[in-house]
Design a protein around this motif. Sequence first.
Motif, mmCIF file in Angstrom:
data_model
loop_
_atom_site.group_PDB
_atom_site.id
_atom_site.type_symbol
_atom_site.label_atom_id
_atom_site.label_comp_id
_atom_site.label_asym_id
_atom_site.label_seq_id
_atom_site.Cartn_x
_atom_site.Cartn_y
_atom_site.Cartn_z
ATOM 1 N N VAL A 77 -0.976 43.627 -7.631
ATOM 2 C CA VAL A 77 -0.733 42.534 -8.572
ATOM 3 C C VAL A 77 -1.619 41.355 -8.195
ATOM 4 C CG1 VAL A 77 0.984 41.002 -9.610
ATOM 5 C CG2 VAL A 77 1.664 43.288 -8.822
ATOM 6 N N TRP A 78 -2.452 40.935 -9.152
ATOM 7 C CA TRP A 78 -3.280 39.748 -8.970
ATOM 8 C C TRP A 78 -2.605 38.583 -9.695
ATOM 9 C CZ3 TRP A 78 -5.680 44.533 -9.487
ATOM 10 C CH2 TRP A 78 -6.637 44.870 -8.511
ATOM 11 N N THR A 79 -2.477 37.453 -9.023
ATOM 12 C CA THR A 79 -1.829 36.294 -9.632
ATOM 13 C C THR A 79 -2.676 35.044 -9.407
ATOM 14 O OG1 THR A 79 -0.552 35.928 -7.600
ATOM 15 C CG2 THR A 79 0.529 37.154 -9.366
ATOM 16 N N PRO A 80 -2.696 34.129 -10.386
ATOM 17 C CA PRO A 80 -3.327 32.835 -10.150
ATOM 18 C C PRO A 80 -2.548 32.084 -9.067
ATOM 19 C CG PRO A 80 -2.925 33.207 -12.505
ATOM 20 C CD PRO A 80 -2.155 34.246 -11.748
ATOM 21 N N ASP A 81 -3.271 31.379 -8.195
ATOM 22 C CA ASP A 81 -2.595 30.638 -7.137
ATOM 23 C C ASP A 81 -1.962 29.346 -7.650
ATOM 24 O OD1 ASP A 81 -3.142 32.482 -5.176
ATOM 25 O OD2 ASP A 81 -5.049 31.582 -4.636
ATOM 26 N N ARG A 82 -2.391 28.874 -8.797
ATOM 27 C CA ARG A 82 -1.833 27.655 -9.376
ATOM 28 C C ARG A 82 -0.396 27.913 -9.821
ATOM 29 N NH1 ARG A 82 -2.230 25.656 -14.877
ATOM 30 N NH2 ARG A 82 -2.381 23.374 -14.987
ATOM 31 N N PRO A 83 0.552 27.020 -9.496
ATOM 32 C CA PRO A 83 1.949 27.231 -9.890
ATOM 33 C C PRO A 83 2.098 27.341 -11.403
ATOM 34 C CG PRO A 83 1.767 25.473 -8.259
ATOM 35 C CD PRO A 83 0.372 25.788 -8.698
ATOM 36 N N GLY A 84 3.116 28.057 -11.815
ATOM 37 C CA GLY A 84 3.399 28.189 -13.237
ATOM 38 C C GLY A 84 3.706 29.625 -13.618
ATOM 39 N N ARG A 85 4.079 29.824 -14.877
ATOM 40 C CA ARG A 85 4.327 31.147 -15.442
ATOM 41 C C ARG A 85 3.169 31.490 -16.361
ATOM 42 N NH1 ARG A 85 10.066 32.298 -14.996
ATOM 43 N NH2 ARG A 85 9.961 33.753 -16.723
ATOM 44 N N TYR A 86 2.686 32.726 -16.270
ATOM 45 C CA TYR A 86 1.490 33.126 -16.987
ATOM 46 C C TYR A 86 1.723 34.391 -17.808
ATOM 47 C CZ TYR A 86 -0.877 29.875 -13.847
ATOM 48 O OH TYR A 86 -1.271 28.745 -13.174
ATOM 49 N N PRO A 87 0.948 34.578 -18.873
ATOM 50 C CA PRO A 87 0.950 35.879 -19.549
ATOM 51 C C PRO A 87 0.530 36.962 -18.559
ATOM 52 C CG PRO A 87 -0.177 34.212 -20.866
ATOM 53 C CD PRO A 87 0.052 33.607 -19.525
ATOM 54 N N ALA A 88 0.900 38.194 -18.835
ATOM 55 C CA ALA A 88 0.587 39.293 -17.919
ATOM 56 C C ALA A 88 -0.070 40.454 -18.646
ATOM 57 C CB ALA A 88 1.850 39.771 -17.207
ATOM 58 N N VAL A 89 -0.917 41.175 -17.901
ATOM 59 C CA VAL A 89 -1.612 42.359 -18.411
ATOM 60 C C VAL A 89 -1.313 43.527 -17.483
ATOM 61 C CG1 VAL A 89 -3.813 43.358 -19.102
ATOM 62 C CG2 VAL A 89 -3.467 40.873 -19.281
ATOM 63 N N LEU A 90 -0.817 44.619 -18.043
ATOM 64 C CA LEU A 90 -0.512 45.849 -17.312
ATOM 65 C C LEU A 90 -1.732 46.753 -17.413
ATOM 66 C CD1 LEU A 90 1.621 47.761 -15.984
ATOM 67 C CD2 LEU A 90 2.304 48.384 -18.312
ATOM 68 N N PHE A 91 -2.412 47.014 -16.274
ATOM 69 C CA PHE A 91 -3.687 47.754 -16.307
ATOM 70 C C PHE A 91 -3.549 49.142 -15.700
ATOM 71 C CE2 PHE A 91 -7.766 49.191 -14.785
ATOM 72 C CZ PHE A 91 -8.575 48.960 -15.890
ATOM 73 N N SER A 92 -4.154 50.139 -16.386
ATOM 74 C CA SER A 92 -4.110 51.538 -15.938
ATOM 75 C C SER A 92 -5.511 52.064 -15.644
ATOM 76 C CB SER A 92 -3.452 52.410 -17.017
ATOM 77 O OG SER A 92 -2.107 52.032 -17.229
ATOM 78 N N HIS A 93 -5.694 52.611 -14.441
ATOM 79 C CA HIS A 93 -6.980 53.192 -14.043
ATOM 80 C C HIS A 93 -7.171 54.577 -14.652
ATOM 81 C CE1 HIS A 93 -5.142 56.149 -11.319
ATOM 82 N NE2 HIS A 93 -4.308 55.193 -10.938
ATOM 83 N N GLY A 94 -8.394 55.119 -14.521
ATOM 84 C CA GLY A 94 -8.694 56.456 -15.008
ATOM 85 C C GLY A 94 -8.495 57.522 -13.945
ATOM 86 N N LEU A 95 -8.840 58.764 -14.290
ATOM 87 C CA LEU A 95 -8.700 59.868 -13.345
ATOM 88 C C LEU A 95 -9.573 59.645 -12.111
ATOM 89 C CD1 LEU A 95 -8.716 63.094 -15.561
ATOM 90 C CD2 LEU A 95 -6.758 61.889 -14.590
ATOM 91 N N ASN A 96 -8.991 59.932 -10.955
ATOM 92 C CA ASN A 96 -9.675 59.792 -9.682
ATOM 93 C C ASN A 96 -10.103 58.343 -9.445
ATOM 94 O OD1 ASN A 96 -10.534 60.967 -7.258
ATOM 95 N ND2 ASN A 96 -12.640 61.127 -7.989
ATOM 96 N N GLY A 97 -9.356 57.420 -10.034
ATOM 97 C CA GLY A 97 -9.668 56.005 -9.891
ATOM 98 C C GLY A 97 -8.608 55.286 -9.073
#
Length: 296
Positions: A77-97
């Motif tokens: 999980v990558w998060t901005p260090d600046r305080p607050g609530r942010y939109p989120a993106v759920l990311f999926s890798h490919g095969l053998n990734g």
Amino acid sequence: MRRLAAAVCLLALLSGCSTAPAPARRVVASPSVAPTVPGALAPVQLPPSLTLPPPGLSVSSQQVTYTRESRVLRTVVWTPDRPGRYPAVLFSHGLNGTPEEFAPLLQSWAAAGFVVIAPAYPNTTRGAVNFDVYDVLNQPADASFVLGQVLAGPLGKRIDAGRLAAAGHSAGAITTVGLFTSGRDKRLRAGVVLAGSGLGVGTDFQGTPAALFFVHGDADPLVTYDSGKATYDLVPWAKAMLTIPGGNHDDPYLSPSSASYPTVAKSTLEFLRLELYGDAAARSSLASTAELDSHL
């Protein structure tokens, strides 16, 4: 029988997916992807406008592990260090990734004000003990599970749960399509499909309309451009597709030194800003992108 046929097609399509040079071959699109175009597109309601954070936020990452039945899902999980609530993106890798392979792209999203959640799928990640290409069909459920665990845990305090998207590359893009078709996750309001199609997960888009953004190289030897375009054509909601002239299967998304990578990074970020921040200026920026078919 239908599921078996889809799995066989999926194996033929994706068995060469990796960061290694891809074999120069074309494959036939899944029989479930028909080359027809729906009629009127259902509009997608943008969220209330949210003030964009300053550019270039510092970013931190952490690793958490979730278990769904016997399926262990190491998640970065990558998060901005600046305080607050942010939109989120759920990311999926490919095969053998791995999630880490996409760190340049995913960190750039986080630095622009998004939390990025990236699970490593148990049977398709690099080094998996029981590597199984057919297991891609189980990954939409894994992705939804991980998203729910993150939202319910301490990291959920950093996320605006009303502003969620999914994204993925190759088999991860197929996983992402599945989150809007057979495995519809109603929490998602947008999706980014990088070199993917509806192969195996179908094109029965369902639920509340969600905007989808496809990016595909027209020289992709693994997931053919035609199969990606056929899936895009069947999306009944607001959508856009960026064609990468001469783009192959990996470089536009994984290699910052690739000539097309800056366009991919910029356009995906503008799309996420439009759909999750309600940033009207992002629409104009997207509209100026060459090789873009847009119905947003």
